[in-house]
Every structure is written in C-alpha cells, then in structure tokens.
Design a protein around this motif. Structure first.
Motif, short mmCIF file in Angstrom:
data_model
loop_
_atom_site.label_atom_id
_atom_site.label_comp_id
_atom_site.label_asym_id
_atom_site.label_seq_id
_atom_site.Cartn_x
_atom_site.Cartn_y
_atom_site.Cartn_z
N ARG A 139 9.92 12.54 -2.54
CA ARG A 139 10.83 13.49 -2.44
C ARG A 139 12.17 13.66 -3.20
N GLU A 181 5.25 2.16 1.44
CA GLU A 181 5.43 3.62 2.09
C GLU A 181 6.80 4.07 1.98
N VAL A 237 5.21 14.88 -0.48
CA VAL A 237 5.52 13.68 0.35
C VAL A 237 4.33 12.97 0.94
N GLU A 238 3.64 13.78 1.63
CA GLU A 238 2.36 13.50 2.38
C GLU A 238 1.37 12.90 1.67
N ARG A 264 7.36 7.30 -0.64
CA ARG A 264 7.35 8.69 -0.27
C ARG A 264 9.00 9.08 -0.56
N THR A 294 1.48 5.27 -1.82
CA THR A 294 2.28 4.28 -0.98
C THR A 294 1.87 2.85 -1.40
#
Length: 302
Positions: A287, A279, A269-270, A283, A274
């Motif tokens: 996930r 974003e 996820v980091e 994200r 995005t």
C-alpha cells in the motif's frame, strides 16, 4: 536470524561492524541498525523508537557502554530509520546526532513528522513509538561531501534525495562499504532478492535512479542495507536500477486502466507477497509503495 539478534558483518574485508535485527513491525529480517566499534563508537540509524532497547542491548553485546557511544548517524529522518534517535540520545549522553541539514528540524521538533507518519502508515503506527525531541546542541548537520571522523573508520557523506530530501548514504573506506539507507532498495538475505521502496511523499524516480547510479560509480564491495543486512554488491545495484522503473511503469499503466487511485491501490494490495514478512506487513508495504508512486506521478505532472 531472529528479532534482537546481533551479527558481525563478515562480508568482504569488513571489520568492527555489527548489525542488529530490530524487529521492526514485529517482523524479522526487515529492519537493521549498524554498530561500528571504532575509536569513536557509532550507530548508523536507530530504528523505530519502540525498539530502542534492542539497540542498547546490541551495543552491550558488542562491548559498547551507553556513555561510550560518540556518534548517532541518521541516514534520514523517516521514523523507521531515526525514530529511536531521541531515546538513544537520552540514554547515550556523550553521543552527537548527525543528520542531513534538511532533516534537523524534524529531530528537534518531531511532531509534524509524527503526524505525517501516522497518516502514511495507518494502523502500523502502533509499532513505532512517538519520537522524542533532541536538543539542538546535540545535533550536527551534514551535507554532501562531509565526513564523520570515527578515528580508524570514517563515514563519507553522499547526498541521495530520491527517497527523501533529507537522505544521505555513508561510505566507509575502511571496509569499502556503503550504508545504503533506502537508496539501493530493500534486500532480503534469506531469499537473495531485491525489492522496491517507493513510499510517499517524497519519492521521485529520476532522483532515485540517480542515487543508484552514484552508488554504481562508487562501486563498493559491500552494501549495508537498512532493510536488511549486509551483502556483497554483486549485481544488486543493476538489478535495482532495472526493477524500480518497471514498478513505476506498472503502477502508471494500472492507473490509466482503472482511473481510480483507491482501486489501483486495492489491485496491488490484493496481489501483495505475504510470504516474506507476513500478511499484515506485506499488504501494508505494498500500500505504501503504490501510494508513493501515485504521488510521484502527480508531482511529475505539475
């Protein structure tokens, strides 16, 4: 391209087919619903319930009144594809809803599907709209090899369970095109890129690759993606067959390294892209896809 905009499919020799950007998750170029202006007018998929008004407006722009719609063909019952089916069935009283036999119960009583979706998507549920039940007498079930006759078009049903056990794709011989659902992944026309879709809980790599191989054998001229829009087939199926197992292997390696599923999810996820959908959606999409692979890996070991 913008949310709510309607476009004619002009790829290949396609005729009588339009699609609308449903604005799913308040993001353009993510969710598409197709309108077939056939002798028996049809929708392929409906998008989420909260955006069903966009579909009615799109039909109007094509020249199809709600009472003239005869077919609502759901590729599968995930709420980003069939969440609006109940709303549109109410607004289009002469339409029959077609769905794979494994998905019918979720359209008749969507409560379990709704609860499962809330668990899967978390705070993204605010974009969905709770699905409306559909009377059994409005639903026709489908299985592999069936055909929905639209008069001057038809939708040949091909079972594609790699993404979900209730998923089918529809092949329209009149345009040599396939409505791919999620069987061919996600395509973004603005970047001409393919992306994986591996959400929980039913994704399986082997079956997903079988679905891609089935489409490769069919060799259609056009792929009409649920996410997002139509495109010439080109090498897109080959690309998806390459990136999908690589993605699963990447998650598997990171799980072995970290030995903590939440840490694995956070890791990816980091690093989510995005730029494409913003974003929040970028994200959230990552996930879902990581969790789906982790569940599939667990199921493979059982």
């Amino acid at each position: 391209m913008g949310i709510g905009d309607v476009y004619e499919v002009t790829v290949g020799d396609c005729t009588d087919v339009h699609y609308v950007d449903t604005g799913m998750y308040d993001v353009p170029e993510y969710g598409s619903v197709y309108i077939i202006d056939a002798e028996r007018p049809a929708l392929v998929d409906t998008g989420i319930g909260a955006r069903h008004e966009n579909i009615l407006s799109a039909m109007e722009s094509v020249g199809i009144e709600p009472e003239d719609l005869e077919v609502i063909a759901a590729t599968h019952v995930h709420l980003d594809h069939a969440g609006g089916a109940g709303y549109l069935a109410e607004d289009c009283p002469n339409a029959t809803v077609y769905v794979h036999e494994a998905g019918k119960r979720h359209l008749v009583d969507p409560e379990r599907l709704w609860e499962g979706t809330k668990h899967a998507v978390g705070d993204q549920i605010e974009f969905y709209g709770k699905p409306v039940p559909i009377s059994e007498d409005r639903i026709e079930t489908l299985t592999d090899g069936d055909e929905i006759d639209l008069g001057d078009h038809s939708l040949d049903v091909m079972y594609a369970p790699g993404h979900a056990p209730h998923q089918v794709v529809f092949y329209d011989p009149a345009v040599d095109g396939v409505f791919t659902a999620d069987a061919a992944g996600i395509y973004t026309p603005s970047t001409d890129e393919m992306h994986v879709t591996t959400p929980p809980i039913n994704f399986t790599l082997d079956e997903a690759l079988d679905d891609v191989a089935m489409l490769q054998d069919l060799d259609p001229e056009i792929l009409m993606f649920g996410h997002y829009g139509p495109a010439e087939t080109g090498d897109k199926l080959e690309t998806y067959a390459e990136i999908l197992p690589k993605w699963v292997a990447e998650v598997e390696r990171k799980r072995a390294e970290l030995d903590d599923d939440e840490a694995v999810i956070d890791y990816f996820v980091e690093r989510a892209d995005t730029d494409l959908w913003g974003e929040r959606k970028g994200r959230a999409e990552m996930r879902l896809n990581v969790r789906g692979v982790l569940v599939a890996l667990d199921n493979r070991e059982e």
